[in-house]
Structure formats: structure tokens, C-alpha cells
Design an enzyme around this catalytic site. Structure first.
Site, mmCIF file in Angstrom:
data_model
loop_
_atom_site.group_PDB
_atom_site.id
_atom_site.type_symbol
_atom_site.label_atom_id
_atom_site.label_comp_id
_atom_site.label_asym_id
_atom_site.label_seq_id
_atom_site.Cartn_x
_atom_site.Cartn_y
_atom_site.Cartn_z
ATOM 1 N N GLU A 219 0.611 -1.039 -0.183
ATOM 2 C CA GLU A 219 0.576 -0.264 -0.164
ATOM 3 C C GLU A 219 0.977 1.269 0.302
ATOM 4 O O GLU A 219 0.362 2.232 0.346
ATOM 5 C CB GLU A 219 -1.473 0.046 0.893
ATOM 6 C CG GLU A 219 -1.496 -1.547 0.633
ATOM 7 C CD GLU A 219 -2.700 -0.896 1.984
ATOM 8 O OE1 GLU A 219 -2.677 -0.571 3.288
ATOM 9 O OE2 GLU A 219 -3.820 -2.193 2.094
ATOM 10 N N ASN A 260 2.308 -4.636 -3.484
ATOM 11 C CA ASN A 260 0.763 -4.659 -3.460
ATOM 12 C C ASN A 260 0.473 -3.473 -3.001
ATOM 13 O O ASN A 260 0.478 -2.914 -2.079
ATOM 14 C CB ASN A 260 0.893 -5.785 -1.787
ATOM 15 C CG ASN A 260 -0.565 -6.758 -1.496
ATOM 16 O OD1 ASN A 260 -0.839 -7.091 -2.581
ATOM 17 N ND2 ASN A 260 -0.821 -6.956 -0.634
ATOM 18 N N HIS A 296 -9.593 -6.399 -3.228
ATOM 19 C CA HIS A 296 -11.374 -5.630 -2.075
ATOM 20 C C HIS A 296 -11.988 -5.322 -3.267
ATOM 21 O O HIS A 296 -12.225 -3.855 -2.804
ATOM 22 C CB HIS A 296 -10.630 -5.013 -0.517
ATOM 23 C CG HIS A 296 -10.173 -5.903 -0.231
ATOM 24 N ND1 HIS A 296 -9.863 -7.275 0.594
ATOM 25 C CD2 HIS A 296 -8.824 -5.763 0.213
ATOM 26 C CE1 HIS A 296 -8.738 -7.349 1.429
ATOM 27 N NE2 HIS A 296 -8.000 -6.502 1.172
ATOM 28 N N GLU A 324 -5.632 -10.583 -2.356
ATOM 29 C CA GLU A 324 -7.106 -10.469 -1.014
ATOM 30 C C GLU A 324 -7.855 -10.133 -1.822
ATOM 31 O O GLU A 324 -8.603 -9.937 -1.143
ATOM 32 C CB GLU A 324 -6.438 -9.428 -0.278
ATOM 33 C CG GLU A 324 -4.605 -8.880 -0.210
ATOM 34 C CD GLU A 324 -4.237 -8.437 0.876
ATOM 35 O OE1 GLU A 324 -5.450 -7.407 1.313
ATOM 36 O OE2 GLU A 324 -3.207 -7.606 0.889
ATOM 37 N N ASP A 326 -12.008 -10.094 -2.624
ATOM 38 C CA ASP A 326 -13.296 -10.743 -1.556
ATOM 39 C C ASP A 326 -14.625 -9.487 -2.217
ATOM 40 O O ASP A 326 -13.642 -8.389 -2.659
ATOM 41 C CB ASP A 326 -13.087 -10.716 -0.163
ATOM 42 C CG ASP A 326 -12.374 -8.923 0.621
ATOM 43 O OD1 ASP A 326 -12.582 -8.138 -0.168
ATOM 44 O OD2 ASP A 326 -12.135 -8.819 1.749
HETATM 45 C C1 XIL Z 1 -6.000 -6.585 6.802
HETATM 46 C C2 XIL Z 1 -6.733 -8.675 7.996
HETATM 47 O O1 XIL Z 1 -7.373 -9.034 7.792
HETATM 48 C C3 XIL Z 1 -7.136 -8.208 9.649
HETATM 49 O O2 XIL Z 1 -6.986 -9.280 10.315
HETATM 50 C C4 XIL Z 1 -6.564 -6.569 10.477
HETATM 51 O O3 XIL Z 1 -6.819 -6.166 11.433
HETATM 52 C C5 XIL Z 1 -6.029 -5.751 9.732
HETATM 53 O O4 XIL Z 1 -5.515 -6.402 8.973
HETATM 54 N N1 XIL Z 1 -4.461 -5.038 3.304
HETATM 55 C C6 XIL Z 1 -3.957 -5.648 3.772
HETATM 56 C C7 XIL Z 1 -3.931 -6.786 4.830
HETATM 57 O O5 XIL Z 1 -2.694 -5.867 2.956
HETATM 58 O O6 XIL Z 1 -2.714 -6.499 5.107
HETATM 59 C C8 XIL Z 1 -5.141 -6.583 5.468
HETATM 60 O O7 XIL Z 1 -5.476 -7.463 6.371
HETATM 61 C C9 XIL Z 1 -6.439 -5.876 4.407
HETATM 62 C C10 XIL Z 1 -6.471 -5.321 4.123
#
Ligand code: XIL
Length: 404
Positions: A219, A260, A296, A324, A326
Site C-alpha cells: 500500500e 501490493n 477488495h 486479497e 473479496d
Molecule cells: C487485515 C487483516 O485481515 C485484519 O485481521 C487486520 O485487523 C487488518 O489487516 N490489506 C492488507 C491486509 O494488505 O494485510 C489487510 O489485512 C487487509 C487490507
């Protein structure tokens, strides 16, 4: 090689000396192993090969000794289901995020083992987990994830080395100057990339579990594609990214180094920022191998330029992973929303299938039972292909259709 050996030996000294019984999924024997050789109650120390014995559930034969065999290749990933379908269409994996605290959920684990061929740790490999005090490393949680993956022949994605979030206070409140913070990034990256690989590979060999890739920088962008004013950026400038990538390459020359981010799913200013960063790194000879698209997403709002965006990253000569995934919806879930979600999962998987440089997809966990979404986006959820009762949703069919 000499430098690598030196790094490995000094890092070996950092590995914790364990004397208690090994916990679930942990190592309990193998050539060169000096840690515990028995497991906690209910778990059995089971030989996987001459290098590695592991605490497994059930009545496997107990063994704490090892014999040299001629095995030179590791197990083929045993994931069937989504992983097998993705592999059959030329992808490297279909994976899931997981965490140590859910690995005692047997029905959950049964799905995780059989449907998925790759694992990402949700939190256990982040900076606050791995280096809570300066120079004091904690690998046990990350190793539990690696060992779980290893026992299933699953690939592992390291997540994450340098990120503005989940950083321990000794880093954020240390008031370090430029040179010191660079050294802190170097030593952290070197430590976390290598020991998890060492554990994952039973210290000496690459036959068991491949630490496939690492989200070295997570990020780094603002929404407009400029670099985020994180502690690292504000202290070091944009070269903090170079520092982390170079340290990761030196620590493990074979793992794929990724940057990422989220909201780089379709063509946008932020995606353009990523394109420009990758071009700049490559032009200056800074090692980088991949772009991680977190994905996401929101039901009904998958960007129409998703595939085009994958292609623009691929054109830079890097691989791409959906890291990641969802796809959330406003609760409650309805038949119509679940059907739209099926189409959305299918669209994302089909785009990855269509672009050769897209190596795989990882969902951020696979069941609504353990999704991070409701806790972070109030009123939203139902974002994953299995529901809260571990029952497949239409989204599952969407992925299957994309890989048919
Ligand atoms: C999230 C985890 O799933 C949670 O359990 C934690 O509280 C916060 O982080 N982007 C990312 C991940 O790169 O590491 C994050 O994971 C979600 C957003």
C-alpha cells in the site's frame, strides 16, 4: 553465495531455541533439528521426510528420527477443487488467506487443505508480529502458517515487510533519522524474508514448501497515484521502496518480490501510479517481480477495465497476482445480490485466466465465518465464496465456471 551463507548463518542464530513440546502443525523433528521432538496433547509427531517431522492430528506413526532417502522433489500440491481448476488452465495457484487461530476448526481446515494450493498469513508475518521489539524476532506464528502449508504442499505468500499499518511503536515512535530507518528496514526485511523460508524449507533444501512470493512493500500509494506520506516516505523519500526490495532480493534471490495495493483493480490514477513506479524501478535496476492487486471489491462494481488493467501491468514485464480478493455487499445477502456476486467472482477469475502474466488468485480467507469485512465496513459482508456455515455460495460456481 558467500554473502548468502553468511546471512543465513547469522540468521540461524536468531532462531528461537525451543525446548517445550511442539504445538499444532509445528516442526518436531528432522535432520539437524534441535527443538522439541514431542507434540502437545492430541497431536502426533509425524515424519514427512528425512528433513522434517511435524505435529499432526490423528494417529499417524510417531517418529522423531530421520533416515536419508533419495527424495529430491517435494509433494505435488494436494489442493483440488478451485486450485486444481486454476492449475488446469495454466495458473500457478488458487489460494486463501488464513490465520493461526482458526486452524483448530476442523471442517474449515478440511476445505482449506483440499480446495486451495496457496496460503497467505493474514497477520502473522506483519512487522508488529515478527519484530515487536527492535532486533527481537518472533517467528512462531508465521512458522505455524508455513508449516501448515508445507504439510499440504501449498505455496506460501509472505505478507508483508514494509507497510504503514501494523507497525510496532518502537518504529513509529523512534524518531529515527534517514540512515537509521533505512538500516531498520534492511534488517527487518532480511530477517523476515529468510527465516520463514528457512523454516519452510527445513533449513537446507528447497524440496518441501516454496515461499513463492513476498509482498515486500504494501500500500505505498495515495488514491491519486502519488506516494503515500508514510513514516517511511517522510523520513527516507521514495527510495525506501528500493531499500526494501534490494534487501529482500539479497535475503532470498528466488522469491518473487511484489508491490501490493488496493484500488488498483481497474484503470485509474492509482493504477497509473503503480505503472510508473514499476517502470522507474526497472529503469534503475531495482529488483521487482510482480504487482499485487488486492481486489477488495464491491458487488456490482467490479471495474469494467479489470482485465485491461491486468494487461497494462503485464506489459511492464512483471507478473501479476490477485492477492486479497473479496467482493462485499450491503447486508443482508439476498438471492439477487448473491447472483450478482457470482458474476463478479466469475469476471475476476476469467480476467486472470485470460492474462498469462496473472499467476494466481488468493481470496482473503474463503468463508464469511472469518472474513475481515464486517469488522471494517459496517453493514457490509457476505464477501467470500463460502458462507458463515462453510456452505458454498453461488460465487463458488462463478469461479468454477471461469476456470472451466
Ligand atoms: C487485515 C487483516 O485481515 C485484519 O485481521 C487486520 O485487523 C487488518 O489487516 N490489506 C492488507 C491486509 O494488505 O494485510 C489487510 O489485512 C487487509 C487490507
Amino acid at each position: 553465495m558467500a554473502r548468502l551463507s553468511l546471512a543465513l548463518s547469522s540468521l540461524l542464530a536468531l532462531l528461537p531455541i525451543v525446548t517445550a513440546q511442539a504445538g499444532p502443525w509445528e516442526q518436531c523433528g528432522g535432520q539437524g533439528w534441535t527443538g522439541p521432538t514431542t507434540c502437545v496433547s492430541g497431536w502426533v509427531c509425524t515424519s514427512q521426510n528425512q528433513w522434517y517431522s511435524q505435529c499432526l492430528q490423528g494417529s499417524a506413526t510417531t517418529t522423531t528420527t530421520t533416515t536419508r532417502t533419495t527424495t529430491t522433489t517435494g509433494p505435488t500440491p494436494t489442493g483440488t477443487g478451485l486450485h486444481a481448476r486454476a492449475v488446469s488452465k495454466g495458473k500457478k495457484y488458487f489460494g486463501s488467506e488464513t490465520e493461526t487461530d482458526v486452524l483448530n476448526d476442523a471442517p474449515y481446515v478440511a476445505i482449506l487443505r483440499t480446495e486451495f494450493g496457496q496460503i497467505t498469513a493474514g497477520n502473522s508475518m506483519k512487522w508488529d508480529a515478527t519484530e515487536p521489539q527492535r532486533g527481537s524476532f518472533q517467528f512462531s506464528r508465521g512458522d505455524t502458517i508455513v508449516n501448515f502449508a508445507k504439510s499440504n504442499g501449498q505455496l506460501v505468500r509472505g505478507h508483508t515487510c514494509v507497510w504503514h499499518s501494523q507497525v510496532p511503536r518502537w518504529v513509529t515512535e523512534g524518531n529515527f533519522n534517514n540512515a537509521t530507518l533505512q538500516e531498520i528496514i534492511r534488517s527487518h526485511t532480511t530477517a523476515v524474508v529468510v527465516p520463514t523460508i528457512l523454516i519452510g524449507l527445513a533449513l537446507t533444501t528447497r524440496i518441501i514448501c516454496i515461499q513463492d512470493s513476498w509482498d515486500v512493500v504494501n500500500e505505498p500509494f495515495n488514491g491519486d497515484g502519488t506516494l503515500r506520506q508514510s513514516l517511511f516516505y517522510n523520513t527516507i523519500g521514495r527510495s525506501y521502496i528500493d531499500v526494501a526490495l534490494r534487501a529482500a532480493r539479497a535475503a532470498d534471490p528466488s522469491t518473487k518480490l511484489y508491490i501490493n495495493d488496493y484500488n488498483i483493480d481497474g484503470l485509474s490514477s492509482k493504477s497509473t501510479g503503480m505503472v510508473n513506479l514499476i517502470k522507474d524501478l526497472k529503469a534503475r535496476g531495482v529488483p521487482v517481480d510482480g504487482v499485487g492487486i488486492q481486489a477488495h471489491l464491491i458487488v456490482g462494481a467490479v471495474p469494467s477495465t479489470f482485465r485491461q488493467n491486468l494487461e497494462q501491468f503485464a506489459a511492464l514485464g512483471v507478473e501479476v497476482a490477485i492477492t486479497e480478493l473479496d467482493i462485499r455487499m450491503p447486508l443482508p445477502a439476498t438471492t439477487a445480490k448473491l447472483d450478482q456476486q457470482r458474476k463478479d467472482y466469475q469476471a475476476v477469475a476469467a480476467a486472470c485466466r485470460a492474462v498469462p502474466a496473472c499467476v494466481g488468485i488468493t481470496t482473503w480467507d474463503f468463508t464469511d465465518k472469518y472474513s475481515w469485512v464486517p469488522g471494517v465496513f459496517p453493514g457490509q459482508g457476505a464477501a467470500l465464496p463460502w458462507d458463515g456455515n462453510l456452505v458454498k455460495k453461488p460465487a463458488y460456481t462463478g469461479i468454477v465456471d471461469a476456470f472451466s
